[in-house]
Design a protein around this motif. Sequence first.
Motif, PDB file in Angstrom:
ATOM      1  N   TRP A 115      -4.194   8.390   0.487  1.00  0.00           N
ATOM      2  CA  TRP A 115      -4.183   7.034  -0.062  1.00  0.00           C
ATOM      3  C   TRP A 115      -3.650   6.040   0.964  1.00  0.00           C
ATOM      4  CZ3 TRP A 115      -7.304   7.141  -3.863  1.00  0.00           C
ATOM      5  CH2 TRP A 115      -7.334   8.197  -4.758  1.00  0.00           C
ATOM      6  N   CYS A 116      -2.607   6.447   1.684  1.00  0.00           N
ATOM      7  CA  CYS A 116      -2.052   5.562   2.730  1.00  0.00           C
ATOM      8  C   CYS A 116      -3.129   5.208   3.757  1.00  0.00           C
ATOM      9  CB  CYS A 116      -0.874   6.244   3.439  1.00  0.00           C
ATOM     10  SG  CYS A 116       0.638   6.345   2.467  1.00  0.00           S
ATOM     11  N   LEU A 170      -6.478   5.642   3.596  1.00  0.00           N
ATOM     12  CA  LEU A 170      -7.677   5.026   3.028  1.00  0.00           C
ATOM     13  C   LEU A 170      -7.509   3.526   2.840  1.00  0.00           C
ATOM     14  CD1 LEU A 170     -10.532   5.486   1.762  1.00  0.00           C
ATOM     15  CD2 LEU A 170      -9.333   5.642  -0.448  1.00  0.00           C
ATOM     16  N   PHE A 171      -6.319   3.103   2.410  1.00  0.00           N
ATOM     17  CA  PHE A 171      -6.106   1.684   2.144  1.00  0.00           C
ATOM     18  C   PHE A 171      -5.484   0.921   3.313  1.00  0.00           C
ATOM     19  CE2 PHE A 171      -5.946   3.481  -2.280  1.00  0.00           C
ATOM     20  CZ  PHE A 171      -7.200   3.015  -2.651  1.00  0.00           C
ATOM     21  N   ALA A 213       0.641   3.965  -2.871  1.00  0.00           N
ATOM     22  CA  ALA A 213       0.195   5.311  -2.489  1.00  0.00           C
ATOM     23  C   ALA A 213       1.146   6.392  -2.979  1.00  0.00           C
ATOM     24  CB  ALA A 213       0.037   5.400  -0.976  1.00  0.00           C
ATOM     25  N   ILE A 272       0.841  -1.210   0.000  1.00  0.00           N
ATOM     26  CA  ILE A 272       0.000   0.000   0.000  1.00  0.00           C
ATOM     27  C   ILE A 272       0.869   1.251   0.000  1.00  0.00           C
ATOM     28  CG2 ILE A 272      -1.586   1.365   1.434  1.00  0.00           C
ATOM     29  CD1 ILE A 272      -2.867  -1.391   2.195  1.00  0.00           C
ATOM     30  N   ILE A 317      -6.933  -2.490   6.347  1.00  0.00           N
ATOM     31  CA  ILE A 317      -6.065  -3.658   6.564  1.00  0.00           C
ATOM     32  C   ILE A 317      -5.788  -3.810   8.055  1.00  0.00           C
ATOM     33  CG2 ILE A 317      -3.766  -4.635   6.139  1.00  0.00           C
ATOM     34  CD1 ILE A 317      -5.687  -4.660   3.686  1.00  0.00           C
TER      35      ILE A 317
END
Length: 187
Positions: A158-159, A161-162, A145, A141, A166
């Motif tokens: 992005w970091c 959000l994804f 990202a 990720i 996890i």
Amino acid sequence: MLDLGYPRDLVMTGAIFGLAAFIWAGWAQENPPTHVVWRVVLAVLSAAGLALAALSVPLAIKNWRTPSAIDPHSAGFVFYVIVFWVEVAVAIVLAIIATRAGRSDLIAPLILAIVGIHFFALAVVFGQPVLHLAGALITAIAIIAAFLPREVAAPSFWCGLFAAPIFLAIGAWCLIAGRSALTGPAA
């Protein structure tokens, strides 16, 4: 993929991963896409992280005297401590380099990559294969990202959000398995 030999460690993983989800979803608020739905998604991820930590911590405290895989007198623990401090130093150096190069936008992916890599050392110390999975996913990720469109959102978005989902999924898995092993099937 989960070693149930040390259920308290699994419960603590749930707490730590809940806190990690909260932190990364919070950092993702730095510059998300403009539509309000993204702020709501990040708020839900943050709240879920806090809830996971809140469910895990009391159970970990209640069972603190149960065995743990972490032995402060073992070579694995010494290895982990050394790796941890090297990671901290690398994170600081990379943040300084990124900032001086005018690429402070890369700090979040760099830190997330270090976090992901750090799980491989933790997997050895705790003898917990699921931490290899966490390490692989979180590191991937971080790399992805760094390349996602900045005109849509900051890499930190992005970091978070994804990575937050996890952390939540693996943390919840660890909490449920650890709780079940600590309290038995009637819990």
